[in-house]
Design a protein around this motif. Structure first.
Motif, short mmCIF file in Angstrom:
data_model
loop_
_atom_site.label_atom_id
_atom_site.label_comp_id
_atom_site.label_asym_id
_atom_site.label_seq_id
_atom_site.Cartn_x
_atom_site.Cartn_y
_atom_site.Cartn_z
N UNK A 179 0.82 -1.18 0.00
CA UNK A 179 0.00 0.00 0.00
C UNK A 179 0.87 1.25 0.00
N UNK A 180 1.95 1.18 0.72
CA UNK A 180 2.86 2.30 0.83
C UNK A 180 3.46 2.67 -0.53
N UNK A 181 3.83 1.66 -1.32
CA UNK A 181 4.44 1.90 -2.62
C UNK A 181 3.45 2.54 -3.59
N UNK A 182 2.20 2.14 -3.55
CA UNK A 182 1.16 2.73 -4.39
C UNK A 182 0.89 4.18 -4.04
N UNK A 183 0.99 4.49 -2.77
CA UNK A 183 0.78 5.86 -2.31
C UNK A 183 1.90 6.78 -2.80
N UNK A 184 3.14 6.28 -2.74
CA UNK A 184 4.30 7.06 -3.21
C UNK A 184 4.21 7.25 -4.72
N UNK A 185 3.84 6.18 -5.42
CA UNK A 185 3.70 6.23 -6.88
C UNK A 185 2.63 7.24 -7.28
N UNK A 186 1.53 7.28 -6.56
CA UNK A 186 0.45 8.23 -6.84
C UNK A 186 0.91 9.66 -6.58
N UNK A 187 1.71 9.87 -5.52
CA UNK A 187 2.26 11.19 -5.22
C UNK A 187 3.17 11.66 -6.34
N UNK A 188 4.01 10.78 -6.87
CA UNK A 188 4.91 11.14 -7.97
C UNK A 188 4.12 11.52 -9.22
N UNK A 189 3.04 10.79 -9.50
CA UNK A 189 2.20 11.11 -10.65
C UNK A 189 1.57 12.49 -10.49
N UNK A 190 1.10 12.78 -9.28
CA UNK A 190 0.48 14.09 -9.03
C UNK A 190 1.50 15.21 -9.21
N UNK A 191 2.72 15.01 -8.70
CA UNK A 191 3.77 16.02 -8.86
C UNK A 191 4.13 16.21 -10.33
N UNK A 192 4.22 15.12 -11.06
CA UNK A 192 4.55 15.19 -12.49
C UNK A 192 3.46 15.94 -13.25
N UNK A 193 2.21 15.62 -12.97
CA UNK A 193 1.09 16.30 -13.63
C UNK A 193 1.10 17.78 -13.27
#
Length: 134
Positions: free
Chosen positions: A1-15
């Protein structure tokens, strides 16, 4: 779950970064287009009165890059001379003779009459002027 949360944060920052760069680019483009539209123009060119509605027909002003001008009606030279523009004031042989808006309008003050002339060409054009040819 932790890895998915970090991955989602990176996508938001990139967008967010892509959106900011895109917004900055569009704003710079709009600023450049606005600056191009408001640039001052040279007085060199041809100006004419409003469709010949004045007494005696349309008046033309042909302004050369070498500092000379010709004020005329077709088949009749009214005045020739040298000019210079300082700020918005047009001088003819050291005497103020009118106003130039730094774009497309010249207002000439001749013989107690004001003539409003609008740019018709960016080069001097002589229409049926004795001794002058394009």
């Amino acid at each position: 779950m932790r890895e998915g949360s970090v991955n989602m944060k990176n996508k938001k920052h990139t967008i967010l970064i892509v959106a900011l760069v895109l917004s900055l680019s569009v704003n710079l483009l709009l600023l450049a287009l606005h600056a191009i539209g408001t640039q001052e123009k040279s007085i060199v060119g041809t100006f004419s009165s409003a469709g010949g509605k004045g007494v005696g027909g349309e008046i033309y002003l042909a302004v050369e890059a070498d500092g000379d001008y010709t004020l005329y009606r077709q088949f009749q030279v009214l005045k020739t001379g040298s000019y210079r523009v300082e700020r918005d004031v047009v001088y003819s042989d050291a005497q103020p003779m009118g106003y130039f808006d730094q774009k497309d309008t010249v207002v000439l003050l001749l013989d107690d009459t004001a003539y409003s002339l609008t740019r018709t060409d960016s080069i001097p054009v002589y229409v049926n002027v004795p001794g002058k040819m394009n």
